[in-house]
Write an enzyme that holds these catalytic residues in place. Structure first.
Site, PDB file in Angstrom:
ATOM      1  N   ARG A  15     -28.284   0.186   3.963  1.00  0.00           N
ATOM      2  CA  ARG A  15     -28.060   0.758   5.244  1.00  0.00           C
ATOM      3  C   ARG A  15     -28.816   0.249   6.762  1.00  0.00           C
ATOM      4  O   ARG A  15     -28.909   0.927   7.554  1.00  0.00           O
ATOM      5  CB  ARG A  15     -28.317   2.344   5.303  1.00  0.00           C
ATOM      6  CG  ARG A  15     -27.493   3.097   4.341  1.00  0.00           C
ATOM      7  CD  ARG A  15     -26.169   3.291   4.986  1.00  0.00           C
ATOM      8  NE  ARG A  15     -25.264   3.899   3.975  1.00  0.00           N
ATOM      9  CZ  ARG A  15     -25.193   5.282   3.641  1.00  0.00           C
ATOM     10  NH1 ARG A  15     -25.685   6.158   4.443  1.00  0.00           N
ATOM     11  NH2 ARG A  15     -24.287   5.661   2.766  1.00  0.00           N
ATOM     12  N   ARG A  72     -26.415   3.664  11.847  1.00  0.00           N
ATOM     13  CA  ARG A  72     -26.642   4.536  12.900  1.00  0.00           C
ATOM     14  C   ARG A  72     -28.114   4.252  13.585  1.00  0.00           C
ATOM     15  O   ARG A  72     -28.180   4.846  14.680  1.00  0.00           O
ATOM     16  CB  ARG A  72     -26.379   6.266  12.620  1.00  0.00           C
ATOM     17  CG  ARG A  72     -24.828   6.477  12.495  1.00  0.00           C
ATOM     18  CD  ARG A  72     -24.575   7.588  11.743  1.00  0.00           C
ATOM     19  NE  ARG A  72     -25.028   7.523  10.341  1.00  0.00           N
ATOM     20  CZ  ARG A  72     -24.881   8.649   9.676  1.00  0.00           C
ATOM     21  NH1 ARG A  72     -24.607   9.692   9.986  1.00  0.00           N
ATOM     22  NH2 ARG A  72     -25.420   8.526   8.278  1.00  0.00           N
ATOM     23  N   ARG A  93     -18.773   1.677  17.450  1.00  0.00           N
ATOM     24  CA  ARG A  93     -18.222   2.820  16.585  1.00  0.00           C
ATOM     25  C   ARG A  93     -17.714   3.840  17.357  1.00  0.00           C
ATOM     26  O   ARG A  93     -17.054   4.812  16.929  1.00  0.00           O
ATOM     27  CB  ARG A  93     -19.016   3.211  15.375  1.00  0.00           C
ATOM     28  CG  ARG A  93     -19.036   2.048  14.238  1.00  0.00           C
ATOM     29  CD  ARG A  93     -17.931   2.319  13.494  1.00  0.00           C
ATOM     30  NE  ARG A  93     -17.321   3.816  13.406  1.00  0.00           N
ATOM     31  CZ  ARG A  93     -17.941   4.961  12.863  1.00  0.00           C
ATOM     32  NH1 ARG A  93     -19.179   4.757  11.953  1.00  0.00           N
ATOM     33  NH2 ARG A  93     -17.482   6.160  12.903  1.00  0.00           N
ATOM     34  N   ASP A 103     -17.425   0.623   2.371  1.00  0.00           N
ATOM     35  CA  ASP A 103     -18.213   1.802   2.026  1.00  0.00           C
ATOM     36  C   ASP A 103     -17.635   1.745   0.647  1.00  0.00           C
ATOM     37  O   ASP A 103     -16.679   1.383   0.070  1.00  0.00           O
ATOM     38  CB  ASP A 103     -17.682   3.115   2.421  1.00  0.00           C
ATOM     39  CG  ASP A 103     -18.387   4.315   2.128  1.00  0.00           C
ATOM     40  OD1 ASP A 103     -19.510   4.541   2.715  1.00  0.00           O
ATOM     41  OD2 ASP A 103     -17.890   5.047   1.395  1.00  0.00           O
ATOM     42  N   TYR A 131     -17.642  11.508  -6.361  1.00  0.00           N
ATOM     43  CA  TYR A 131     -16.871  11.902  -5.033  1.00  0.00           C
ATOM     44  C   TYR A 131     -15.331  12.286  -5.453  1.00  0.00           C
ATOM     45  O   TYR A 131     -14.834  13.278  -4.941  1.00  0.00           O
ATOM     46  CB  TYR A 131     -16.786  10.704  -4.148  1.00  0.00           C
ATOM     47  CG  TYR A 131     -18.218  10.537  -3.345  1.00  0.00           C
ATOM     48  CD1 TYR A 131     -18.641  11.483  -2.493  1.00  0.00           C
ATOM     49  CD2 TYR A 131     -18.815   9.460  -3.785  1.00  0.00           C
ATOM     50  CE1 TYR A 131     -19.700  11.319  -1.748  1.00  0.00           C
ATOM     51  CE2 TYR A 131     -20.182   9.387  -2.992  1.00  0.00           C
ATOM     52  CZ  TYR A 131     -20.508  10.411  -2.177  1.00  0.00           C
ATOM     53  OH  TYR A 131     -21.987  10.234  -1.538  1.00  0.00           O
TER      54      TYR A 131
HETATM   55  O1  CP3 Z   1     -25.818  -1.553   5.861  1.00  0.00           O
HETATM   56  C1  CP3 Z   1     -25.573  -0.920   4.629  1.00  0.00           C
HETATM   57  O2  CP3 Z   1     -25.807  -0.402   3.598  1.00  0.00           O
HETATM   58  C2  CP3 Z   1     -23.914  -1.238   5.071  1.00  0.00           C
HETATM   59  C3  CP3 Z   1     -22.944  -0.617   4.455  1.00  0.00           C
HETATM   60  C4  CP3 Z   1     -22.648   0.650   3.360  1.00  0.00           C
HETATM   61  C5  CP3 Z   1     -22.422   1.831   3.922  1.00  0.00           C
HETATM   62  N1  CP3 Z   1     -22.187   2.739   2.890  1.00  0.00           N
HETATM   63  C6  CP3 Z   1     -21.937   2.331   5.414  1.00  0.00           C
HETATM   64  C7  CP3 Z   1     -21.924   3.644   5.804  1.00  0.00           C
HETATM   65  C8  CP3 Z   1     -22.710   0.781   2.155  1.00  0.00           C
HETATM   66  C9  CP3 Z   1     -23.168  -0.311   1.074  1.00  0.00           C
HETATM   67  C10 CP3 Z   1     -22.113   2.135   1.751  1.00  0.00           C
HETATM   68  C11 CP3 Z   1     -22.156   2.403   0.216  1.00  0.00           C
HETATM   69  C12 CP3 Z   1     -22.218   3.942   0.155  1.00  0.00           C
HETATM   70  N2  CP3 Z   1     -21.411   4.671   0.542  1.00  0.00           N
HETATM   71  C13 CP3 Z   1     -22.945   4.383  -0.902  1.00  0.00           C
HETATM   72  C14 CP3 Z   1     -23.896   3.855  -1.696  1.00  0.00           C
HETATM   73  C15 CP3 Z   1     -25.213   3.470  -0.969  1.00  0.00           C
HETATM   74  C16 CP3 Z   1     -26.026   4.793  -0.917  1.00  0.00           C
HETATM   75  O3  CP3 Z   1     -26.252   4.809   0.560  1.00  0.00           O
HETATM   76  O4  CP3 Z   1     -26.465   5.350  -1.908  1.00  0.00           O
HETATM   77  C17 CP3 Z   1     -22.563   6.062  -0.982  1.00  0.00           C
HETATM   78  C18 CP3 Z   1     -23.173   7.041  -1.870  1.00  0.00           C
HETATM   79  C19 CP3 Z   1     -21.700   6.145  -0.082  1.00  0.00           C
HETATM   80  C20 CP3 Z   1     -20.957   7.382   0.453  1.00  0.00           C
HETATM   81  C21 CP3 Z   1     -21.030   7.576   1.725  1.00  0.00           C
HETATM   82  N3  CP3 Z   1     -20.476   7.177   2.920  1.00  0.00           N
HETATM   83  C22 CP3 Z   1     -22.210   8.578   2.413  1.00  0.00           C
HETATM   84  C23 CP3 Z   1     -23.038   9.439   1.521  1.00  0.00           C
HETATM   85  C24 CP3 Z   1     -22.055   8.488   3.623  1.00  0.00           C
HETATM   86  C25 CP3 Z   1     -23.034   9.237   4.608  1.00  0.00           C
HETATM   87  C26 CP3 Z   1     -22.237  10.402   5.608  1.00  0.00           C
HETATM   88  C27 CP3 Z   1     -23.099  10.604   6.768  1.00  0.00           C
HETATM   89  O5  CP3 Z   1     -22.372  10.485   7.809  1.00  0.00           O
HETATM   90  O6  CP3 Z   1     -24.087  10.957   6.746  1.00  0.00           O
HETATM   91  C28 CP3 Z   1     -21.139   7.506   4.170  1.00  0.00           C
HETATM   92  C29 CP3 Z   1     -20.693   7.089   5.251  1.00  0.00           C
HETATM   93  C30 CP3 Z   1     -21.355   5.839   5.882  1.00  0.00           C
HETATM   94  N4  CP3 Z   1     -21.329   4.684   5.139  1.00  0.00           N
HETATM   95  C31 CP3 Z   1     -21.941   5.566   7.089  1.00  0.00           C
HETATM   96  C32 CP3 Z   1     -22.309   4.175   7.058  1.00  0.00           C
HETATM   97  C33 CP3 Z   1     -22.851   3.545   8.113  1.00  0.00           C
HETATM   98  C34 CP3 Z   1     -22.091   6.702   8.173  1.00  0.00           C
HETATM   99  C35 CP3 Z   1     -20.973   6.880   8.762  1.00  0.00           C
HETATM  100  C36 CP3 Z   1     -20.751   6.557  10.425  1.00  0.00           C
HETATM  101  O7  CP3 Z   1     -21.836   5.776  11.055  1.00  0.00           O
HETATM  102  O8  CP3 Z   1     -20.155   7.384  10.851  1.00  0.00           O
END
Ligand code: CP3
Length: 393
Positions: A54, A58, A67, A103, A179
């Site tokens: 991550r 954010r 974004r 994602d 999910y």
């Molecule tokens: O720097 C990075 O890691 C880049 C990319 C990345 C994202 N999601 C961006 C993201 C990666 C590798 C993921 C994988 C992902 N997505 C996982 C596995 C990694 C982990 O965190 O364990 C999982 C479980 C997800 C599912 C998911 N997507 C969740 C739990 C969330 C968070 C929801 C929230 O808003 O708190 C997301 C959304 C997400 N994926 C965001 C980002 C930057 C946030 C969305 C936003 O910025 O609006």
């Protein structure tokens, strides 16, 4: 121990052709001497490689700005945005790896599954997948549906230095299935586990359906030039060792086997996996990611002990020479909120623990990372300082 090779996963026909392997080889731009690749091979890297899960997202004002008017999933299908967002933290923090901005639900969305990412919540499905009909109706992604990702990767590779690698990724079976079955983020994964226990055939059918989508998502990224991939089974730590072994490991193993011919390092990571580390290593990754709860030297020792025992018990997944891998981790993300002094001390502690693991022969190398993702409220300057502190050692 059971021969896990007899599982019924149908991803064998997705093994890459020689041509695809060649395409991937010529698409990769990083030098073989890039620190992350050297660390995985067990050579001494020019500096200890570091990236953060991550790291894109954010915590960065430039991410929030770009974004502002674009939905999360929309941004993952805009090559210009996905390249820019992937590169933002690499430029700012001088990271040794870029993690593709995407994602785990992107391949499902690309395949036509009704899914959206709700801010502050995570992926939410239009209709949960809980019946044989729903599993049957679940599409398998076609590489042509992922062209935006390929194009975005091209833009990333144009800007990375040759000592920086691009890490592609996919969600692993349990996390993706959770999910789909729950219909969104879940606190305890109860519906998912209930399906496993009460309808094991349905569970296995879903895993069989998902595995080819995961493989194709990884293949598309590798053929576009990803230098390494990480398989995130973030929520696998909710399972007991027994259940992980029976319901999840065979699929992760097949997925890793299907991308093995490309010869790019595979990193495997989940949270709360202290009890599962040996089994997660047995499915065949080159690098095992460790959450922040288990010190790296203890974790690596556990992995060695578990793989050695499995090998001696005749577990065909574990060959003698694949016992020792690189470790990745494992600073608690909350430490980045605790001020420069604490960050410095804790970064040094993690490095010492990793060095002990290497000295003991339990790992060939160390990739510095957090024990899970950057918290959104983290000050980006604290992240930069952590990188500088680690690299300055
Ligand atoms: O720097 C990075 O890691 C880049 C990319 C990345 C994202 N999601 C961006 C993201 C990666 C590798 C993921 C994988 C992902 N997505 C996982 C596995 C990694 C982990 O965190 O364990 C999982 C479980 C997800 C599912 C998911 N997507 C969740 C739990 C969330 C968070 C929801 C929230 O808003 O708190 C997301 C959304 C997400 N994926 C965001 C980002 C930057 C946030 C969305 C936003 O910025 O609006």
């Amino acid at each position: 121990m059971v021969d896990q090779n007899s599982s019924p996963v149908g991803v064998a026909d997705l093994r890459p052709t020689e041509e695809a392997i060649g395409t991937a080889r010529s698409a990769r731009r990083a030098s073989p001497d890039a620190p992350l690749l050297a660390a995985v091979r067990g050579e001494t890297p020019s500096r200890r490689p570091m990236w953060m899960m991550r790291q894109a997202g954010r915590s960065l004002p430039e991410y929030r700005e770009i974004r502002k008017d674009v939905g999360m999933l929309d941004s993952c299908f805009r090559p210009d945005l996905l390249a820019e967002i992937t590169l933002q933290p690499v430029r700012r923090h001088d990271a040794d790896a870029a993690i593709l901005f995407s994602d785990i639900v992107v391949p499902l969305k690309a395949a036509g599954v009704g899914v959206d990412i709700v801010a502050g919540r995570g992926p939410v499905l239009e209709s949960p997948v809980r019946t044989a009909d729903a599993v049957e109706a679940l599409p398998v992604v076609d590489p042509s549906q992922l062209e935006a990702v390929v194009e975005g990767i091209g833009g990333i590779l144009d800007e990375l230095r040759d000592d920086q690698v691009l890490i592609g990724f996919a969600g692993a079976p349990f996390t993706l299935a959770s999910y789909l079955i729950e219909g969104g983020p879940s606190k305890n994964h109860g519906v998912t586990k209930a399906m496993m226990y009460s309808q094991p055939q349905l569970w296995h059918a879903l895993m069989d359906k998902l595995a080819p989508t995961v493989v194709r998502f990884l293949q598309v990224q590798i053929e576009a030039g990803a230098d390494a991939v990480q398989l995130f089974d973030s929520w696998a730590g909710f399972l007991s060792l027994r259940d992980y072994r029976e319901f999840v490991a065979p699929y992760s193993q097949k997925i890793i086997e299907a991308v093995r011919p490309y010869d790019v390092p595979v990193i495997h990571f989940g949270v709360n996996t202290g009890e599962l580390l040996g089994e997660m290593a047995a499915v065949g990754p080159d690098v095992i990611g460790i959450d922040w709860k288990t010190p790296l030297d203890v974790a690596a020792q556990r992995v060695t002990a578990s793989l050695t025992a499995a090998h001696e018990a005749g577990d065909l997944r574990v060959s003698a020479e694949r016992r020792v891998r690189a470790i990745q981790g494992n600073l608690d993300p909350a430490i980045l909120l605790a001020g420069p002094e604490v960050i410095g001390e804790q970064v040094r502690r993690v490095c010492r623990e990793a060095d002990r693991a290497v000295a003991a022969g339990d790992a060939r190398g160390h990739i510095f990372n957090l024990g899970h993702g950057v918290l959104p409220e983290t000050d980006p300057d604290a992240i930069t300082r952590a990188f500088a502190e680690m690299h300055g050692q």
